[in-house]
Structure formats: structure tokens, C-alpha cells
Design a protein around this motif. Structure first.
Motif, PDB file in Angstrom:
ATOM      1  N   ASP A 103     -12.694  28.386  52.144  1.00 45.94           N
ATOM      2  CA  ASP A 103     -11.493  29.613  51.793  1.00 45.94           C
ATOM      3  C   ASP A 103     -10.680  30.117  53.191  1.00 45.94           C
ATOM      4  N   ARG A 104     -12.224  30.085  54.020  1.00 48.09           N
ATOM      5  CA  ARG A 104     -12.289  30.800  55.334  1.00 48.09           C
ATOM      6  C   ARG A 104     -12.071  32.551  54.518  1.00 48.09           C
ATOM      7  N   ILE A 105     -12.674  32.995  54.042  1.00 50.31           N
ATOM      8  CA  ILE A 105     -12.023  34.484  53.213  1.00 50.31           C
ATOM      9  C   ILE A 105     -13.437  35.244  54.401  1.00 50.31           C
ATOM     10  N   LYS A 106     -12.181  36.550  54.112  1.00 54.57           N
ATOM     11  CA  LYS A 106     -13.136  37.036  55.190  1.00 54.57           C
ATOM     12  C   LYS A 106     -13.030  38.479  54.538  1.00 54.57           C
ATOM     13  N   CYS A 107     -13.233  39.590  55.754  1.00 53.46           N
ATOM     14  CA  CYS A 107     -13.681  41.050  54.663  1.00 53.46           C
ATOM     15  C   CYS A 107     -11.795  42.220  55.154  1.00 53.46           C
ATOM     16  N   PRO A 108     -11.701  42.080  53.729  1.00 50.49           N
ATOM     17  CA  PRO A 108     -10.008  42.765  54.047  1.00 50.49           C
ATOM     18  C   PRO A 108     -10.287  43.927  54.760  1.00 50.49           C
ATOM     19  N   LYS A 109     -11.563  44.509  54.764  1.00 51.01           N
ATOM     20  CA  LYS A 109     -10.930  45.692  55.463  1.00 51.01           C
ATOM     21  C   LYS A 109     -11.235  45.801  57.028  1.00 51.01           C
ATOM     22  N   CYS A 110     -11.673  44.701  58.036  1.00 51.30           N
ATOM     23  CA  CYS A 110     -12.141  44.782  59.013  1.00 51.30           C
ATOM     24  C   CYS A 110     -11.960  43.750  59.235  1.00 51.30           C
ATOM     25  N   GLY A 111     -11.816  41.999  58.776  1.00 52.14           N
ATOM     26  CA  GLY A 111     -12.226  41.325  59.015  1.00 52.14           C
ATOM     27  C   GLY A 111     -13.173  39.994  59.102  1.00 52.14           C
ATOM     28  N   GLY A 112     -14.302  40.960  59.220  1.00 48.50           N
ATOM     29  CA  GLY A 112     -15.321  40.872  59.618  1.00 48.50           C
ATOM     30  C   GLY A 112     -16.233  39.750  58.295  1.00 48.50           C
ATOM     31  N   ASP A 113     -17.308  38.960  58.832  1.00 49.29           N
ATOM     32  CA  ASP A 113     -17.758  37.749  57.858  1.00 49.29           C
ATOM     33  C   ASP A 113     -18.578  37.932  56.699  1.00 49.29           C
ATOM     34  N   LEU A 114     -18.668  37.616  55.434  1.00 49.01           N
ATOM     35  CA  LEU A 114     -18.637  37.531  54.827  1.00 49.01           C
ATOM     36  C   LEU A 114     -20.432  37.603  54.340  1.00 49.01           C
ATOM     37  N   ASP A 115     -21.533  38.312  54.299  1.00 45.20           N
ATOM     38  CA  ASP A 115     -22.877  38.072  53.644  1.00 45.20           C
ATOM     39  C   ASP A 115     -22.901  36.695  52.346  1.00 45.20           C
ATOM     40  N   LYS A 116     -24.273  36.112  52.382  1.00 47.07           N
ATOM     41  CA  LYS A 116     -24.514  35.099  51.225  1.00 47.07           C
ATOM     42  C   LYS A 116     -24.472  36.025  49.860  1.00 47.07           C
ATOM     43  N   VAL A 117     -23.153  35.211  48.394  1.00 40.83           N
ATOM     44  CA  VAL A 117     -23.557  35.963  47.201  1.00 40.83           C
ATOM     45  C   VAL A 117     -25.001  36.078  46.534  1.00 40.83           C
ATOM     46  N   TYR A 118     -24.980  37.637  46.060  1.00 45.25           N
ATOM     47  CA  TYR A 118     -26.322  37.534  45.612  1.00 45.25           C
ATOM     48  C   TYR A 118     -26.041  38.974  44.413  1.00 45.25           C
ATOM     49  N   ASN A 119     -27.116  38.576  43.199  1.00 39.17           N
ATOM     50  CA  ASN A 119     -26.746  39.336  41.957  1.00 39.17           C
ATOM     51  C   ASN A 119     -27.174  40.585  42.034  1.00 39.17           C
ATOM     52  N   TYR A 120     -25.930  41.613  41.548  1.00 38.38           N
ATOM     53  CA  TYR A 120     -26.219  42.818  41.497  1.00 38.38           C
ATOM     54  C   TYR A 120     -26.287  43.479  40.172  1.00 38.38           C
ATOM     55  N   ASN A 121     -27.536  43.882  40.041  1.00 42.89           N
ATOM     56  CA  ASN A 121     -27.707  44.802  38.567  1.00 42.89           C
ATOM     57  C   ASN A 121     -26.536  45.877  38.568  1.00 42.89           C
ATOM     58  N   LEU A 122     -25.857  45.585  37.855  1.00 43.95           N
ATOM     59  CA  LEU A 122     -24.883  47.376  36.875  1.00 43.95           C
ATOM     60  C   LEU A 122     -25.795  48.279  36.190  1.00 43.95           C
ATOM     61  N   MET A 123     -26.572  48.310  36.078  1.00 48.17           N
ATOM     62  CA  MET A 123     -27.574  49.071  35.474  1.00 48.17           C
ATOM     63  C   MET A 123     -27.616  50.260  36.367  1.00 48.17           C
TER      64      MET A 123
END
Lengths: 474, 474
Positions: free
Chosen positions: B117-137
Motif C-alpha cells: 500500500d506504499r504507506i509512508k511516515c504520516p509526519k514527514c513522508g519518509g520510508d518506514l523501517d521493518k516492523v519489529y516487536n516492542y515490549n510494552l513493559m
């Protein structure tokens, strides 16, 4: 400690993983006593003193602790072993070695002492590194990625109350004094906490901030505490008995409002069941006083096990904190009041909860030749009443459950027990300090009366079931 | 939100430093309402259901979260902008772009969607990095120097209750079911919390763990809730009205004990003042259910502003947690009970406090043509009664203070106000939902009666001062 663990008063946290020093659980019995202590403090300040109450987060961004001075000043002096890496609080280590107090000493003085007295690592005998400042706040980061913000778990509730001062001023209808209570958790990453629950890394506080006019640090109803006679230790080490009235008259306690809340706190501790003869007031020495305070008085309990324990600290924090937040945030903290413009001063009344909790337990503990019991006052006891069927047959448990359900409806906190002999059940009730025990026996089935046994006197009387709730509440 | 900030219900924390999203203060009025909500839950579970209550630390060492699975599984999928560094929750970002749900999707599926879907950064239009796991603790370290230990702020109270299971089993006299309540703070380092107080980073919970026999997940007094008719959404998306009795009979709700506490929770929410017509039960879909649960049902409130809000989650956590802690700690968690040996299963009833708080506020809010008010039930209202002298002269304030002091003595939480016209004072009392207001006027001085004005009906009646406390409490 044996009773405490066995009966669910308090026990070390994470025991199955070996525990971490400075962390304790309140068990099923302890959590009730703790809440009763909090409620006593809350009722006094919120209802009688008409304070507001707030609840703020325990995690706050770094700016708060830059402004408050905690990032710079809330530190202990530490040293580490160069060989094994063990970390020590430098002053404690030196005091243990030399038997002399290091209070108020600076980094270089401690370095000198370590060198002069040839103090080595107690664990491996290795040399010790230079003394350095160690911040006692727990740090973490809020948010993900590169935008994450440094934050700290609060070491006191007070700052989080100050932050919203402008709102509280409006909500409190712009009147002084304005008292604001906050009850909640705070955190200090102690280097090596000992003394069980007396020095916790995660602990509970009830802190009240009284915002006042800078030249009006007094209350009108001081006569309510003026006759209290108490032991007092001044900052120059003099110790004597005196009434609060005379302590203020002779300017031993320089600020009448501090004397007033010392008196009120003595009354509160007595209501909790702490022996007033074990309490004394102690003024902080100049070198010991916290960086934000111009005068601090503690109430100390003299423990048979831990020595002196600080239960409450009452400080004149002046305009230190509001001014610091005004400087950093550029938000105005001045008020216009009765024709004057000023930044309010703060008289802080800072209770620990865990320490009074411990002192209640120690103070109320009684050993007699055939039993041990806790003489908790009714408003502190974990349950108001025990309900026991004499035997587990002949409809006695059913009748006892009926009375138990009656208590539930009246929201009287009752403890139902049908296991073991009546003697054993009395002993168990004594061990958690239940003031009255009700036994349902064969006579009950005939005439609707029960035996009520008093914890302290062991005397037993017959009471009609119809009058039981009223009797217990009285 | 305007009333909330102005009258001290709730407001963003650290406002003077620009705030941090996901943190809110309970103000003087809000903290009372919050505590009343907690007390309602506590009284029900501790007194009526005879649960034990504990209080454990919010900070726990890493082992706890390794065993519980939170270190591995309590994560969100995240992506960061390669250009500006802004961080996003990947599923939310994609949903906003495409309007399609990403629930249950894996890392690579989200990566594919971002590319497709060619999704870009909504803030600056830049490319997005690979998705990764972020721990919520939130992570921090306990102790100083090289010996410091990794620890996390708990994301739920439940684990800290499980850790002491062996002690609780002994203290609870080795009986099942054993219910244990814990009320306290928990923390989740959300990536970008929106929705005000609905998604907080530091929040309040009341979680009850019922330890039960694996094949006895039912209660005896189900008839107390069986007639409750409610809206229900099953995991396959079917939505209909049904009684709890039929829901269990038709095995729509597979576990009777879950149905029972869903019913009890509906009753509790109604007592808090939440409109039952805005509530529904919803079963978690297989892909949405937490990693520790075999079946989960929520009660949701349908908010006019925020859409659906989860108020309580009731889960069958099986022996997942006790088994996990047994495996890692090597401490036995099995019990011997009625001739069998097993690890107890857990039915968990997990209330948020902040979300029900918000829903009480939304549900009780009333607009009439000449006023706004909150129709809080008496046991939830921040004050039981307002005390107003008609004017500030002729001894009326003194008489009013006398009545105020009478209320204090009876521990009836009263609000004293003598500023502005009576009409304005009624309006202020309405804005914080005080059920009754008492006005002291010239007649009072003659015949010792006062005017009592009801918040909801605006009707006024005369009551004798002698009978006032009883009238208010009724």
C-alpha cells in the motif's frame, strides 16, 4: 516474623525467585491493617482538616526532578570494590569499620577515611574505588524509539502534588491555608536495604502539603494539642520532656504550625495503637536536613528491634519547590491573596505508611504465658469479629453462617472459622488481633444468645443475637 | 473535559511541563469518586465473595516476567520512520491508511501491507523501517553498580498475586475456590496513547484471581444472576440478547463461573451509575485473546465519544501461570485437595478502574436547559451533602458550620460553601454531582429546620436538624 508470614500480615516479595531486598507484600491480614491506618490518616486530614486529596502518577518525566533538585541532590555516596564489584554505601561502610558517625561528610572526606583507616571490601578484601554520587531514583523511559523520554519513579509524592498547584488553587476556591493530601507509592533505589520493612525500595506514603502565607505558619485551634507532654530532642542534641505549648512559647519549636501537626500526629499514632511512651520528637540537625527544608521535625518510635524509626517528618519547605517549578516551567506560581502577591510557602506533613504499620505491630504485640496476641484498636484490627460454631454438627454451622451473613449485610468485617477446637480458634483469632469472638453453641439454638469473648480480658459474656451488631460496633 | 479540569475531577499530569500522553491526575473530586468505585468492588469481593486481599510491589524482577511470558509476548508491532525517527504502532498505522483491520496479523504480513500500500511516515513522508516487536513493559534496574538487576513495572497485578500462591493457600486454610483480590497500579508503555484516560500508561486495576479445581469452574449461587438479560457478542461475531441462564444452558458462555462474574459485574457497574443499556458482553476472538487465556469475555461500554470501552475482562487462565512459575522457580505449585493432586486453575476477573471511572462520568452526565449535573449514585458521589448558609451574615454561617461539624463527627462527607448566591452554589454542587444540598436560613434560627434540595428532582423540603444525618444517610 513467624506469625507475620504464617498468618498473612507481611512477607518478602518474589520469595519463589529468592526475593529482592527492599520489597515486601502485604498479605490478606496486613493489607487490611494497612488500609485502616491509611483511612485514619485520610479521615483526619480530609474530613477534620478539610484538605483536598489527589492521586498522581508515580512515574514522572525528568524535568520534574531537575526542577525539584532530586536529580542533583537525591543521592547517596557510594563506593565499589575494584576486585569483586560489590557496591557499598560509603558512610555506612566506614561507620561499621570505625564505629564513628560520618553524617554530613563530603565525598573527599570519605575518600580520606577509607585511605586512612585502610578500609577494604568486607566481602573479598579488595581495594575500594573512589567514592561517587549515586542517584536513588529508579530511571526508565517513556515511549518507543528515538523519541523516548527519560522518566523517574517518584521518590516522594510531594512533587507531583506541587505540579498541579495552579489547578488546586482554583479548585480550592483561592483560600489559604490550602491542604492537599496524597496517599500512594514512592520508590528509592537504596544501595543495600536492610532492616526488613523499615527501609523499602517501594514504599507507601501519606503526604500532606499545606500551602500557607509566608508569615502565617500557625493554626487557630492550637489549644487542641497544647497540653500534650512529650519527649523532645533538639538539633543541638538536648533531650527533655516538655508540653507542646511550652515548646512553642520557648521557641524550641520555632513554627507553631509544625508543633500543631506534631501534636496531631502523636494523637493519630496513639489511636493506631502505638505506645506514646515509645515516641519522641526530634529536630533534624543542620547537616542532615533535606536540601529543600529550612526546619524539619520527626516523630520517632524507639523500637526494641530496630532502634529509632522515623514515622513522620514535618518540614517547612518554604517556597523552595513552587519557585523551582516556576523557574523551570515558566508558569506563574504566585497568588494574589488578601491584597498581597506572593509564592505560597509549604508546611509538609510526610507520613510513611509501612513504618507506622510495623510500629503498630510491634507496639500491639503481647506475650502471655499461654498465648500471644495483638492488642490492635478496633479501628485498626483486620477483622472486627470472629464467628465460630462450637462444633461442626447439629445445625450449629448453619446458625453461625446466618450470623456471619448478618454481619456481611451490616458491612461489619467478620472472620468465619469452624476448624479445630474453640481454644485453637481463639488462639488463631488472637494471633491476628480480632477484638471479639462470637461462639454459637447449643444454648444459641434455644434462646438466640451467643458467647462473646473479649481478646484482651478473655472474659466471656452472653449477648442476644438481636443486639450483637450494635454490641460489636460499640 | 471542561468541567473535569475546572472542578477537579481529572486533568493531564505534568501540565506545566507540557504533559506526557498517557498520564492523568485524579483531582480532589475525582479521587473521591475513584475511591468509591474501588470500595464498591472491594466490598463485593472481600465481604460478599469472601476473597482475600493482598498488596504487592509494582516493580518486579525479570524472572517474574520471563516465567509469565510477558517478556516474550507482551509486545506491540512497531515501525519507525527511517527519515525522522517517529515511531508508530504498525497495525494502527495501516488501519488508518487502508481502513482495514490488521487484528492478529504477523510481522511479515504487516511488512507486506506497508510495501504493497506504499504507506509512508504520516509526519514527514519518509520510508518506514521493518516492523519489529516492542515490549510494552517499563524497564529499570534495582540496586547499584555491576550487581544491579533488571526489573519491570508490572503490566498487570495478577502475576504478583500468583507468586505468593503457596502462602495464600496456607493462609486461606487450603480450601478451593480461593479468591484473591489485588487493587493497585499497573503500567504499559504504549507506543502512542490517544483517547485520554481510556488508554493510560500508568493505570489502576482491581484484579481477582479465583484458584479453582480444574473441573469445577462453577458457583452454587448462580441463580443470583441467571435472570439477567444482556446483549452478547460471541467470538464468531453473532450479536443478540439473552439471559445469562440461557447463555450457559446453550453453552454460548462455556464456563458457568465466567457467566456468574459477568452477571455480578453487570450488577456492580449498574450500582456505580453506568447505564446497563450501554453495556454488552463480548467474547474475545481466538486471534485476539491474550497468550495465557483459553477463553475471555469482556464487558464493554458503548461510549458516545470513544466507541467501545472494555471495563472488565474475565478469563480462564487455566494452570498457565502457576505452571510457568513452577517450571522456572522449581517451587511446587500443586495442591492436595479432596483426595486429588493438581495445579489449580485460575478464573481471573480483571477490572480497570480508570475506564469504569470514565464511563460513570459519561453515563451520569445530564444536560437540562438551565443546568448540567452528574447523577452519581450516593455511594459514588464525591460528597454526600452540601452545606450552605443562605447569606454570610446574621449568624447563618456559624449555624451552618455547626451542622457541618455535626456531619464531620458522623463521618458524612460534606461540602461547605458560602460563596456566591444560593443558585450559583446549587449549580456548583450539581457540577460535581452532590446528591443533596442543605441550606441554613432565617427559619433555621427559629425552628431548627433546614431546606434540603434534591439534585435530581430539584425539589426542596424542610427537615429537622435532629433528623438530618439520618435523612442524608437514607
Amino acid at each position: 516474623m513467624d506469625i507475620s508470614k504464617r498468618r498473612g500480615i507481611m512477607y518478602p516479595s518474589f520469595e519463589i525467585y529468592g526475593g529482592v531486598s527492599g520489597f515486601y507484600d502485604y498479605g490478606p491480614v496486613g493489607s487490611k491493617i494497612k488500609r485502616n491506618i491509611e483511612q485514619l490518616i485520610r479521615n483526619y486530614y480530609v474530613i477534620d482538616e478539610e484538605c483536598l486529596e489527589v492521586e498522581c502518577p508515580t512515574l514522572s518525566p525528568e524535568e520534574v526532578w531537575i526542577a525539584s533538585g532530586h536529580l542533583e541532590n537525591f543521592t547517596d555516596l557510594m563506593t565499589e570494590c575494584l576486585k569483586c564489584g560489590e557496591a557499598y554505601r560509603a558512610d555506612h561502610l566506614i561507620e561499621e569499620y570505625t564505629g564513628k558517625s560520618c553524617e554530613g561528610m563530603h565525598m573527599s572526606q570519605l575518600d580520606d577515611l577509607i585511605e586512612k583507616d585502610r578500609i577494604k571490601c568486607p566481602k573479598c578484601g579488595g581495594d575500594l574505588d573512589k567514592v561517587y554520587n549515586y542517584n536513588l531514583m529508579f530511571q526508565t523511559f517513556v515511549g518507543p524509539g528515538k523519541g523516548k523520554e527519560s522518566a523517574y519513579l517518584r521518590p516522594e509524592t510531594a512533587q507531583t502534588t506541587y505540579l498541579a498547584f495552579r489547578r488546586l488553587w482554583e479548585i480550592g476556591r483561592k483560600k489559604l491555608p490550602l491542604g492537599v493530601l496524597q496517599i500512594g507509592r514512592s520508590f528509592r533505589n537504596e544501595i543495600s536495604p536492610r532492616q526488613g520493612i523499615i527501609r523499602l525500595r517501594e514504599f507507601n506514603q501519606a503526604e500532606i502539603q499545606f500551602f500557607v502565607e509566608p508569615d502565617k505558619k500557625f493554626v487557630e485551634n492550637f489549644d487542641q494539642v497544647s497540653n500534650i507532654e512529650t519527649r523532645i530532642v533538639t538539633k543541638d542534641g538536648k533531650e527533655f520532656n516538655i508540653s507542646l505549648e511550652n515548646a512553642v512559647k520557648k521557641r524550641i519549636i520555632g513554627i507553631q504550625m509544625i508543633a500543631y501537626f506534631l501534636g496531631r500526629s502523636l494523637q493519630l499514632f496513639e489511636r493506631m495503637g502505638i505506645d506514646p511512651k515509645s515516641l519522641r520528637l526530634r529536630q533534624h540537625k543542620d547537616e542532615e536536613r533535606a536540601f529543600y527544608s529550612s526546619d524539619t521535625w520527626d516523630i520517632e518510635y524507639i523500637s526494641k528491634i530496630f532502634g529509632r524509626i522515623e514515622l513522620v517528618g514535618i518540614s517547612d519547605r518554604t517556597d523552595y519547590d513552587l519557585k523551582a517549578h516556576m523557574d523551570l516551567s515558566k508558569r506563574d506560581m504566585t497568588v494574589s491573596y488578601e491584597g498581597k502577591k506572593f509564592i505560597p510557602h509549604v508546611i509538609e506533613v510526610a507520613y510513611g505508611i509501612d513504618r507506622p504499620f510495623y510500629c503498630v505491630i510491634e507496639s500491639c504485640y503481647r506475650e502471655e504465658k499461654d498465648r500471644v496476641f495483638f492488642k490492635f484498636p478496633s479501628e485498626i484490627a483486620p477483622y472486627r469479629v470472629g464467628i465460630f460454631p462450637l462444633v461442626r454438627k447439629d445445625n450449629l454451622p448453619e446458625k453461625a453462617r446466618e450470623i456471619f451473613e448478618l454481619m456481611k449485610k451490616k458491612r461489619i468485617h467478620a472472620f468465619y472459622d469452624q476448624t479445630g477446637s474453640i481454644g485453637k480458634r481463639y488462639a488463631r483469632a488472637d494471633e491476628i488481633g480480632i477484638p471479639e469472638c462470637v461462639t454459637i453453641d447449643y444454648e444459641t439454638l434455644e434462646d438466640n444468645t451467643v458467647t462473646v469473648r473479649n481478646r484482651d480480658t478473655k472474659k466471656q459474656i452472653r449477648v442476644k443475637i438481636d443486639e450483637l451488631c450494635e454490641f460489636i460496633l460499640k
